[in-house]
Design a protein around this motif. Structure first.
Motif, mmCIF file in Angstrom:
data_model
loop_
_atom_site.group_PDB
_atom_site.id
_atom_site.type_symbol
_atom_site.label_atom_id
_atom_site.label_comp_id
_atom_site.label_asym_id
_atom_site.label_seq_id
_atom_site.Cartn_x
_atom_site.Cartn_y
_atom_site.Cartn_z
ATOM 1 N N GLU A 1 0.693 -1.148 0.065
ATOM 2 C CA GLU A 1 -0.037 0.024 -0.040
ATOM 3 C C GLU A 1 0.920 1.429 -0.030
ATOM 4 O OE1 GLU A 1 -3.260 -0.038 -0.462
ATOM 5 O OE2 GLU A 1 -3.858 -1.977 0.252
ATOM 6 N N HIS A 2 0.589 2.203 -0.916
ATOM 7 C CA HIS A 2 1.231 3.332 -0.837
ATOM 8 C C HIS A 2 0.295 4.588 -1.350
ATOM 9 C CE1 HIS A 2 4.736 6.091 -1.370
ATOM 10 N NE2 HIS A 2 4.184 6.586 -2.620
ATOM 11 N N ARG A 3 0.272 5.586 -0.509
ATOM 12 C CA ARG A 3 -0.841 6.688 -0.515
ATOM 13 C C ARG A 3 -2.134 6.221 -1.051
ATOM 14 N NH1 ARG A 3 2.012 12.156 -2.888
ATOM 15 N NH2 ARG A 3 4.296 11.756 -1.999
ATOM 16 N N ASP A 4 -2.830 5.153 -0.234
ATOM 17 C CA ASP A 4 -4.101 4.508 -0.520
ATOM 18 C C ASP A 4 -4.344 3.683 -1.950
ATOM 19 O OD1 ASP A 4 -5.036 5.712 1.977
ATOM 20 O OD2 ASP A 4 -5.393 7.667 1.042
ATOM 21 N N THR A 5 -2.885 3.476 -2.374
ATOM 22 C CA THR A 5 -3.041 2.947 -3.535
ATOM 23 C C THR A 5 -2.412 1.458 -3.546
ATOM 24 O OG1 THR A 5 -2.785 5.003 -4.857
ATOM 25 C CG2 THR A 5 -2.128 2.943 -6.051
ATOM 26 N N ARG B 1 2.581 7.749 -10.503
ATOM 27 C CA ARG B 1 1.159 8.120 -10.497
ATOM 28 C C ARG B 1 1.080 9.506 -11.358
ATOM 29 N NH1 ARG B 1 -3.907 6.407 -10.379
ATOM 30 N NH2 ARG B 1 -3.832 5.600 -8.072
ATOM 31 N N GLN C 1 -6.696 1.552 -12.046
ATOM 32 C CA GLN C 1 -6.137 2.362 -11.586
ATOM 33 C C GLN C 1 -5.733 3.504 -12.397
ATOM 34 O OE1 GLN C 1 -3.519 -0.516 -9.676
ATOM 35 N NE2 GLN C 1 -4.034 0.115 -7.803
ATOM 36 N N TRP D 1 3.305 11.500 -7.963
ATOM 37 C CA TRP D 1 4.339 10.794 -7.137
ATOM 38 C C TRP D 1 5.013 9.420 -7.886
ATOM 39 C CZ3 TRP D 1 2.641 5.993 -6.466
ATOM 40 C CH2 TRP D 1 1.237 5.345 -6.408
ATOM 41 N N ARG E 1 6.998 5.618 -6.591
ATOM 42 C CA ARG E 1 7.480 4.809 -5.777
ATOM 43 C C ARG E 1 8.282 3.713 -6.327
ATOM 44 N NH1 ARG E 1 5.651 1.960 -1.008
ATOM 45 N NH2 ARG E 1 7.701 0.760 -0.205
#
Length: 446
Positions: free
Chosen positions: A56-60, A310, A341, A383, A385
């Motif tokens: 999970e990263h930034r609600d993704t 993103r 997504q 962003w 990741r």
């Protein structure tokens, strides 16, 4: 809890500990639970899946490695169906195609194998006709040899011996090797590479289909597998790191005490489904497993870097999966096209390289620049990741001797994509190893 006394009386299997909740461990647990064997899975992380799990990263929901499946993954697909994870809903199935953006494109024809591939090679765009004929001859020659070579060598050596050079080498065979074995062709096992070609490109036509996940890798199999196991009386304990495995008094006939964060418990059988670099710490403490521990210790590793961006929702790739001939970038996936997504692009860099020495922010910036060079101007990502699995797979080198699943210690088994098999480190090889370990336990009670 469901009654197990009848099964225990008939088979002598009292209860099984599965250490590790990745694809191998959950495959073992499902296979045991299907036969109503009491099984407990211990997973140190809060999320199931091991080296193929949701992050999970930034609600993704991301994955710690971007993986694809193919139609030849028969055991993975079978177990998905068994636990109620519908492959038709969770996977996008596409006929085999190999597209390197603006460089190379081939697509399998609607013909029986191996004609579907031979015709695809002949019609491929981006390589000279002579190289296409040479590739067709290579496949036919390997088929006549039953995809076996007398002495294992590197993939590069094998291809050069069969006149696979130029653009076909650079745009098809080399990236196919890295994608399948996660090992550079110059040091990758030619025999394992041929095993992959045999069972994917030269099997039934559907075996070569590409299966692209529409969901995260934990939801694809490990999570529904856990629900299946618990519904049949088993336990799946996340956030429970195993700290020790001790053999009970009685030599090789004894039970095992598993020490974990919540205490300790005794089991009749153990399936150690940890990554090899973690499994070794438990193996060295048991004298009967000294040779097994040594075989695990000899393994080397290769990385996989996943770089997520993103972008604004309107950004998309020309295809859900797209290859690139670039300094860093190898493959990119449009997570919007696959799982809704929108604007999320995942890029993959497999195997070793100079990218390992770069700071993660610099690496992400360079990959973003390469995407722009290949696709045209892109907005700055909202962003990024970078997920670096530095020991994502074992290095699949020529003549590698891998540890066996059945160990010298009775009732103690290994499972994982690294155990001895014909295949490289893939989700399918992990699943098959778990199923195999579980079946050996079931057979031991007959």
């Amino acid at each position: 809890m469901l009654p197990y006394s009848r099964f225990e009386m008939d088979t002598g299997v009292a209860n099984v500990a599965v250490i590790g909740g990745g694809y191998a461990g959950m495959a073992a647990a499902v296979t045991l639970a299907e036969q109503r064997v009491p099984v407990t899975v211990f997973e140190a992380a809060r999320t199931l899946g091991g080296r193929a799990r949701r992050v999970e990263h930034r609600d993704t929901a991301l994955d710690n490695g971007l993986h694809i499946l193919i139609g030849a993954y028969s055991e993975t697909l079978r177990l998905m169906r068994l636990v109620g994870a519908d492959p038709g809903r969770l996977l996008l199935r596409l006929p085999f195609s190999w597209c390197v953006h603006d460089r190379f494109a081939m697509k399998a024809f609607a013909l029986p194998a191996p004609l579907h591939l031979i015709a695809g090679l002949m019609a491929a765009r981006g390589v000279p006709l002579a190289e296409r004929f040479a590739a067709g001859r290579f496949m036919l020659r390997m088929r006549s040899m039953r995809y076996r070579i007398a002495l294992d060598t590197s993939v590069t050596t094998l291809l050069e011996e069969h006149s696979q050079v130029g653009r076909m080498m650079r745009l098809l065979w080399q990236p196919l090797c890295v994608s399948a074995l996660n090992t550079p062709p110059r040091s990758a096992s030619a025999q394992v590479f041929l095993n992959v070609l045999r069972d994917s490109l030269d099997a039934a036509r559907a075996a070569s289909d590409l299966l692209l996940p529409r969901t995260d890798l934990s939801a694809l199999f490990p999570d529904p597998a856990a629900a299946y196991v618990t519904a049949r009386g088993g336990e799946v304990l996340t956030g429970q790191r195993v700290t020790g495995i001790d053999q009970e008094a009685g030599g090789t006939e004894g039970a095992f005490t598993v020490r974990h964060a919540g205490g300790e418990r005794t089991f009749s059988h153990v399936v150690c489904a940890l990554p090899p670099y973690n499994a070794g710490a438990f193996l060295v403490g048991i004298s009967a497993l000294a040779d097994t521990a040594e075989a695990v210790e000899r393994l080397a590793y290769q990385p996989i870097y996943s770089v997520y961006f993103r972008y604004p929702p309107q950004v998309r790739l020309p295809a859900p999966m797209l290859g690139f001939e670039s300094t860093l970038l190898q493959w990119a996936f449009d997570r919007g096209a696959l799982g809704g997504q929108h604007g999320l692009i995942g890029a993959v860099i497999s195997a070793e390289g100079a990218h390992q020495d770069l700071p993660q922010d610099e690496l992400a910036n360079l990959v973003h620049q390469e995407l722009q060079q290949q696709l045209g101007p892109l907005p700055d990502p909202l962003w990024h990741r970078v997920i670096a699995e530095k020991r994502a797979t074992f290095a699949c080198t020529p003549g590698l001797k891998r540890p066996e699943s059945r160990t010298p210690l009775r009732n103690f088994f290994l499972a994982g994509d690294y155990v001895a098999s014909e295949y490289p480190a893939t989700l399918e090889s992990a699943v098959r190893s778990g199923v195999n370990a579980a079946r050996m336990i079931l057979d031991s009670g007959k």
